[in-house]
Design a protein around this motif. Structure first.
Motif, mmCIF file in Angstrom:
data_model
loop_
_atom_site.group_PDB
_atom_site.id
_atom_site.type_symbol
_atom_site.label_atom_id
_atom_site.label_comp_id
_atom_site.label_asym_id
_atom_site.label_seq_id
_atom_site.Cartn_x
_atom_site.Cartn_y
_atom_site.Cartn_z
ATOM 1 N N GLY A 94 49.695 -5.832 -19.195
ATOM 2 C CA GLY A 94 48.788 -6.114 -18.076
ATOM 3 C C GLY A 94 48.460 -4.902 -17.228
ATOM 4 N N LEU A 95 49.168 -3.793 -17.437
ATOM 5 C CA LEU A 95 48.926 -2.572 -16.660
ATOM 6 C C LEU A 95 48.246 -1.485 -17.482
ATOM 7 C CD1 LEU A 95 52.345 -2.413 -14.767
ATOM 8 C CD2 LEU A 95 50.156 -3.309 -13.948
ATOM 9 N N GLN A 96 47.927 -1.796 -18.735
ATOM 10 C CA GLN A 96 47.225 -0.819 -19.559
ATOM 11 C C GLN A 96 45.829 -0.608 -18.995
ATOM 12 O OE1 GLN A 96 47.568 -2.116 -23.653
ATOM 13 N NE2 GLN A 96 49.798 -2.141 -23.522
ATOM 14 N N ARG A 97 45.308 0.575 -19.205
ATOM 15 C CA ARG A 97 44.012 1.019 -18.677
ATOM 16 C C ARG A 97 44.062 1.316 -17.179
ATOM 17 N NH1 ARG A 97 40.149 0.340 -22.793
ATOM 18 N NH2 ARG A 97 40.544 -1.382 -24.192
ATOM 19 N N ALA A 98 45.270 1.511 -16.630
ATOM 20 C CA ALA A 98 45.417 1.827 -15.206
ATOM 21 C C ALA A 98 45.881 3.266 -14.994
ATOM 22 C CB ALA A 98 46.393 0.849 -14.556
ATOM 23 N N GLY A 99 45.881 4.080 -16.049
ATOM 24 C CA GLY A 99 46.259 5.482 -15.922
ATOM 25 C C GLY A 99 47.738 5.778 -16.117
ATOM 26 N N ILE A 100 48.545 4.748 -16.315
ATOM 27 C CA ILE A 100 49.985 4.956 -16.504
ATOM 28 C C ILE A 100 50.251 5.711 -17.803
ATOM 29 C CG2 ILE A 100 52.189 3.777 -16.926
ATOM 30 C CD1 ILE A 100 51.190 1.587 -14.972
#
Length: 174
Positions: A94-100
């Motif tokens: 759910g946090l992919q594509r957030a720059g992590i």
């Protein structure tokens, strides 16, 4: 949003790392992210034995990225025959594509360059994963043309859903 904090995994982190990697690549939960392999492979992506081996291996680090004490991502880096190796890269779906992932990759490159003193980082990617290969190409990796067979019959790598899988080696000069 607070910055990511990086640290090396220990034996206490094994179960959390397995859960993260499985959630990023296998089953329906992985479909909320873009790194899923659920259409290509069933079965396990990793297990406690694999994760512990990464932690115990000489000239190796299982890198964890946390925010507020919560595991956000991981990656394995190691010295493999004089080249840096990068694998087990996982970000909470759910946090992919957030720059992590971009930050974790940069930290992995730094470790290989500064701690291991290696000039090149390599990885293997299933060659039909064009979107994933494009992600790495945008970050300076190049396709080497080196192909490796997929280990059909070895359930440690998953249960293939198709018969045309193989790995391609990507690399970047650091």
């Amino acid at each position: 949003m607070p910055p990511l904090e990086f640290r090396a995994a220990t034996s206490r982190d094994v179960d959390a790392v397995v859960a993260l990697v499985e959630s990023a690549y296998r089953g329906d939960a992985s479909r909320t992210g873009w790194t899923t392999e659920a259409d290509l492979l069933d079965g396990r992506r990793t297990g406690p034995d694999d994760v512990q081996a990464c932690i115990d291996r000489p000239r190796s680090q299982l890198l964890l990225a946390e925010r507020g004490g919560k595991l956000m991502a991981c990656a394995h880096v190691a010295d493999e025959e004089g080249f840096g190796y990068f694998g087990m890269f996982s970000v909470v779906p759910g946090l992919q594509r957030a720059g992590i992932g971009k930050q974790v990759l940069a930290e992995a490159e730094r470790i290989v360059r500064e701690r291991f003193s290696l000039p090149i980082l390599r990885m293997t990617v299933i060659d039909v994963r064009e979107e994933l290969i494009a992600y790495y190409e945008r970050r300076g990796y190049r396709r080497t043309g080196i192909k490796k067979p997929f280990p059909y019959g070895d359930e440690r790598f998953g249960l293939p859903r198709r018969s045309d899988l193989r790995f391609e080696v990507l690399e970047k000069t650091l």
